[in-house]
Design a protein around this motif. Structure first.
Motif, PDB file in Angstrom:
ATOM      1  N   GLU A 218      26.303 -25.759  -7.385  1.00  0.00           N
ATOM      2  CA  GLU A 218      25.198 -25.149  -8.124  1.00  0.00           C
ATOM      3  C   GLU A 218      24.434 -24.161  -7.263  1.00  0.00           C
ATOM      4  O   GLU A 218      24.392 -24.270  -6.037  1.00  0.00           O
ATOM      5  N   VAL A 219      23.833 -23.177  -7.936  1.00  0.00           N
ATOM      6  CA  VAL A 219      23.016 -22.153  -7.283  1.00  0.00           C
ATOM      7  C   VAL A 219      21.899 -21.785  -8.243  1.00  0.00           C
ATOM      8  O   VAL A 219      22.109 -21.733  -9.454  1.00  0.00           O
ATOM      9  N   GLN A 220      20.691 -21.550  -7.700  1.00  0.00           N
ATOM     10  CA  GLN A 220      19.545 -21.160  -8.522  1.00  0.00           C
ATOM     11  C   GLN A 220      18.745 -20.088  -7.801  1.00  0.00           C
ATOM     12  O   GLN A 220      18.468 -20.200  -6.600  1.00  0.00           O
ATOM     13  N   ALA A 221      18.353 -19.049  -8.539  1.00  0.00           N
ATOM     14  CA  ALA A 221      17.561 -17.964  -7.959  1.00  0.00           C
ATOM     15  C   ALA A 221      16.105 -18.376  -7.825  1.00  0.00           C
ATOM     16  O   ALA A 221      15.528 -18.987  -8.738  1.00  0.00           O
ATOM     17  N   THR A 222      15.498 -18.045  -6.687  1.00  0.00           N
ATOM     18  CA  THR A 222      14.079 -18.267  -6.484  1.00  0.00           C
ATOM     19  C   THR A 222      13.306 -17.051  -7.012  1.00  0.00           C
ATOM     20  O   THR A 222      13.892 -15.984  -7.241  1.00  0.00           O
ATOM     21  N   PRO A 223      11.998 -17.185  -7.192  1.00  0.00           N
ATOM     22  CA  PRO A 223      11.231 -16.060  -7.747  1.00  0.00           C
ATOM     23  C   PRO A 223      11.291 -14.784  -6.926  1.00  0.00           C
ATOM     24  O   PRO A 223      11.044 -13.696  -7.457  1.00  0.00           O
ATOM     25  N   ASP A 224      11.619 -14.874  -5.625  1.00  0.00           N
ATOM     26  CA  ASP A 224      11.654 -13.670  -4.786  1.00  0.00           C
ATOM     27  C   ASP A 224      13.064 -13.100  -4.627  1.00  0.00           C
ATOM     28  O   ASP A 224      13.287 -12.178  -3.831  1.00  0.00           O
ATOM     29  N   GLY A 225      14.041 -13.631  -5.360  1.00  0.00           N
ATOM     30  CA  GLY A 225      15.385 -13.073  -5.319  1.00  0.00           C
ATOM     31  C   GLY A 225      16.330 -13.733  -4.343  1.00  0.00           C
ATOM     32  O   GLY A 225      17.495 -13.339  -4.254  1.00  0.00           O
ATOM     33  N   ARG A 226      15.864 -14.750  -3.624  1.00  0.00           N
ATOM     34  CA  ARG A 226      16.772 -15.530  -2.803  1.00  0.00           C
ATOM     35  C   ARG A 226      17.415 -16.626  -3.661  1.00  0.00           C
ATOM     36  O   ARG A 226      17.183 -16.698  -4.864  1.00  0.00           O
ATOM     37  N   LEU A 227      18.225 -17.470  -3.038  1.00  0.00           N
ATOM     38  CA  LEU A 227      18.972 -18.476  -3.783  1.00  0.00           C
ATOM     39  C   LEU A 227      18.800 -19.857  -3.156  1.00  0.00           C
ATOM     40  O   LEU A 227      18.812 -19.994  -1.929  1.00  0.00           O
ATOM     41  N   LEU A 228      18.623 -20.857  -4.005  1.00  0.00           N
ATOM     42  CA  LEU A 228      18.819 -22.238  -3.580  1.00  0.00           C
ATOM     43  C   LEU A 228      20.279 -22.577  -3.849  1.00  0.00           C
ATOM     44  O   LEU A 228      20.776 -22.390  -4.964  1.00  0.00           O
ATOM     45  N   VAL A 229      20.967 -23.068  -2.831  1.00  0.00           N
ATOM     46  CA  VAL A 229      22.395 -23.367  -2.956  1.00  0.00           C
ATOM     47  C   VAL A 229      22.628 -24.834  -2.613  1.00  0.00           C
ATOM     48  O   VAL A 229      22.216 -25.302  -1.551  1.00  0.00           O
ATOM     49  N   LEU A 230      23.268 -25.550  -3.527  1.00  0.00           N
ATOM     50  CA  LEU A 230      23.690 -26.921  -3.254  1.00  0.00           C
ATOM     51  C   LEU A 230      25.092 -26.902  -2.661  1.00  0.00           C
ATOM     52  O   LEU A 230      25.976 -26.208  -3.169  1.00  0.00           O
ATOM     53  N   GLU A 231      25.284 -27.662  -1.602  1.00  0.00           N
ATOM     54  CA  GLU A 231      26.615 -27.896  -1.067  1.00  0.00           C
ATOM     55  C   GLU A 231      26.889 -29.389  -1.150  1.00  0.00           C
ATOM     56  O   GLU A 231      26.005 -30.209  -0.879  1.00  0.00           O
ATOM     57  N   ARG A 232      28.118 -29.737  -1.535  1.00  0.00           N
ATOM     58  CA  ARG A 232      28.431 -31.133  -1.822  1.00  0.00           C
ATOM     59  C   ARG A 232      29.850 -31.466  -1.410  1.00  0.00           C
ATOM     60  O   ARG A 232      30.759 -30.644  -1.499  1.00  0.00           O
ATOM     61  N   GLY A 233      30.034 -32.718  -0.982  1.00  0.00           N
ATOM     62  CA  GLY A 233      31.365 -33.227  -0.686  1.00  0.00           C
ATOM     63  C   GLY A 233      31.397 -34.724  -0.880  1.00  0.00           C
ATOM     64  O   GLY A 233      30.377 -35.365  -1.124  1.00  0.00           O
ATOM     65  N   LEU A 246      18.702 -22.536   1.591  1.00  0.00           N
ATOM     66  CA  LEU A 246      18.082 -21.306   1.114  1.00  0.00           C
ATOM     67  C   LEU A 246      18.965 -20.161   1.589  1.00  0.00           C
ATOM     68  O   LEU A 246      19.254 -20.041   2.784  1.00  0.00           O
ATOM     69  N   ALA A 247      19.424 -19.340   0.649  1.00  0.00           N
ATOM     70  CA  ALA A 247      20.351 -18.258   0.976  1.00  0.00           C
ATOM     71  C   ALA A 247      19.774 -16.926   0.519  1.00  0.00           C
ATOM     72  O   ALA A 247      19.022 -16.865  -0.451  1.00  0.00           O
ATOM     73  N   ASP A 248      20.141 -15.858   1.233  1.00  0.00           N
ATOM     74  CA  ASP A 248      19.607 -14.534   0.927  1.00  0.00           C
ATOM     75  C   ASP A 248      20.761 -13.541   0.779  1.00  0.00           C
ATOM     76  O   ASP A 248      21.381 -13.144   1.757  1.00  0.00           O
ATOM     77  N   PRO A 249      21.070 -13.127  -0.468  1.00  0.00           N
ATOM     78  CA  PRO A 249      22.183 -12.201  -0.679  1.00  0.00           C
ATOM     79  C   PRO A 249      21.811 -10.738  -0.518  1.00  0.00           C
ATOM     80  O   PRO A 249      22.674  -9.863  -0.637  1.00  0.00           O
ATOM     81  N   ARG A 250      20.554 -10.438  -0.229  1.00  0.00           N
ATOM     82  CA  ARG A 250      20.074  -9.060  -0.350  1.00  0.00           C
ATOM     83  C   ARG A 250      20.632  -8.127   0.708  1.00  0.00           C
ATOM     84  O   ARG A 250      20.629  -6.909   0.507  1.00  0.00           O
ATOM     85  N   ARG A 251      21.138  -8.631   1.823  1.00  0.00           N
ATOM     86  CA  ARG A 251      21.730  -7.768   2.844  1.00  0.00           C
ATOM     87  C   ARG A 251      23.209  -8.071   3.051  1.00  0.00           C
ATOM     88  O   ARG A 251      23.809  -7.623   4.016  1.00  0.00           O
ATOM     89  N   ALA A 252      23.784  -8.837   2.135  1.00  0.00           N
ATOM     90  CA  ALA A 252      25.202  -9.182   2.253  1.00  0.00           C
ATOM     91  C   ALA A 252      26.087  -8.018   1.804  1.00  0.00           C
ATOM     92  O   ALA A 252      25.679  -7.176   1.005  1.00  0.00           O
ATOM     93  N   THR A 253      27.309  -8.005   2.324  1.00  0.00           N
ATOM     94  CA  THR A 253      28.290  -6.966   1.994  1.00  0.00           C
ATOM     95  C   THR A 253      28.894  -7.226   0.609  1.00  0.00           C
ATOM     96  O   THR A 253      29.204  -8.369   0.269  1.00  0.00           O
ATOM     97  N   ASP A 254      29.065  -6.156  -0.156  1.00  0.00           N
ATOM     98  CA  ASP A 254      29.790  -6.260  -1.422  1.00  0.00           C
ATOM     99  C   ASP A 254      31.271  -6.436  -1.103  1.00  0.00           C
ATOM    100  O   ASP A 254      31.912  -5.545  -0.531  1.00  0.00           O
ATOM    101  N   THR A 255      31.822  -7.591  -1.459  1.00  0.00           N
ATOM    102  CA  THR A 255      33.213  -7.907  -1.116  1.00  0.00           C
ATOM    103  C   THR A 255      34.166  -7.734  -2.296  1.00  0.00           C
ATOM    104  O   THR A 255      35.323  -8.161  -2.228  1.00  0.00           O
TER     105      THR A 255
END
Length: 338
Positions: A218-233, A246-255
């Motif tokens: 699961e992933v959810q956007a925060t109000p400022d455009g970052r992401l809450l990301v669940l990792e599970r195993g 807490l993840a930030d896609p705003r400076r990531a490369t378009d792949t």
């Protein structure tokens, strides 16, 4: 998703916004902190092994908050439940199906601003728009490499698990659970779409590096455009691992134009920071029906941000019980500082 190994999990439930829920007992003076950034308010097992209108209330894989504040829960057995915000009890159920009337392996959910629902199925995978009554209104394009082999390079039960709208409602993002064949192990792809008129068109794609042995349910956007990301195993005989980042896609490369992600130079993945490993949360009296490193833990699959209080986000989690006697449908409510 239904994990490839036989899970013993339980679901943790919690009410939206400011409404109370039935909670497990807490010891007097017990800290609710999971970490410096995350605390556990309460949990609820109110829906465990229940039915509504002839439909089993379980297999819950996603949560969404509607504009009126109500919660919607998505079952991976093709059902949408509207939940009472105070008690979590279902008040309505809507069946879902594909264009041929077949059941969906539904995993990700967004309640859009117009009252419609965007739902992922990891079978193909797909993203469909459904009306409030469940009718299919649209189907979004999916890049060929993200399709399940042999049509693409994705593994069965390893595709679109998380779904979220970024602030402003113009960008939709879906998270793959596991890596594509040919990509480095643990390097997942997050696909976006851009809203144009009444439709979504393909947008940028980003790389995300999950911890060893974990996937992203699961992933959810925060109000400022970052992401809450669940990792599970899951490890048989040990139990579940559930971590919140807490993840930030705003400076990531378009792949989207990168055929294979192998850690090469020039590809900047989404930056992430650990907020909490949920094994460190207080159990608050929760019990597990199978081995777990913390009896609170299970096959957590759904997450939604329900509001803000005292500078923290209110975040609800839910687990998928796989309709299994040794797993529990449980809701958790967290307070998360980002």
């Amino acid at each position: 998703m239904r994990l490839r190994t036989v899970l013993a999990t339980f679901t943790a439930g919690l009410a939206a916004a400011t409404c109370p829920v039935a909670a497990g007992p807490a010891n007097a003076g017990q800290s609710h902190a999971c970490s410096a950034s995350v605390s556990l308010d309460r949990f609820s097992d109110a829906l465990d092994k229940t039915t509504y209108d002839g439909t089993f209330v379980g297999n819950l894989s996603a949560l969404a908050r509607r504009r009126d504040g109500a919660l919607t829960a998505l079952s991976d057995r093709s059902a949408l439940f509207r939940l009472d915000a105070r008690t979590l009890r279902p008040t309505a159920v809507v069946p879902l199906a594909d264009e041929n009337g077949a059941a969906l392996d539904s995993e990700g959910l967004v309640a859009d601003r117009d009252g419609t629902f965007l739902v992922t199925s990891e079978t193909e995978p797909s993203v469909r728009r459904h009306s409030p009554s469940g009718a299919i209104l649209d189907r979004l394009p999916v890049p060929d490499p993200l399709r399940v082999a042999p049509a693409g390079r994705a593994a069965p039960n390893g595709t679109f698990e998380g779904l979220t709208l970024l602030p402003g409602g113009r960008t939709l993002l879906a998270s793959m659970e596991y890596a594509l064949s040919g990509d480095a192990a643990g390097t997942l792809r997050f696909q976006t779409w851009t809203r144009r008129g009444g439709h979504f068109v393909l947008g940028a794609q980003y790389a995300y590096r999950a911890d060893t042995g974990l996937g992203v349910p699961e992933v959810q956007a925060t109000p400022d455009g970052r992401l809450l990301v669940l990792e599970r195993g899951f490890t048989a005989g040990v139990g579940n691992t559930v971590r919140l980042y807490l993840a930030d896609p705003r400076r990531a490369t378009d792949t989207s134009g990168v055929e294979h992600l192998t850690g090469q130079d020039g590809v900047r993945p989404i930056a992430k920071t650990l907020l909490a490993d949920l094994v460190t949360c207080p159990s608050l009296g929760a019990t597990a029906k199978q081995p777990q490193p913390n009896p609170l833990l299970d096959n957590i699959e759904g997450m939604v941000i329900t509001g803000r209080s005292a500078g923290a986000l209110k975040v609800s989690l839910v687990s998928d019980d796989n309709q299994n006697a040794v797993q529990t449908t449980r809701f958790l409510r967290l307070r998360v500082r980002v």
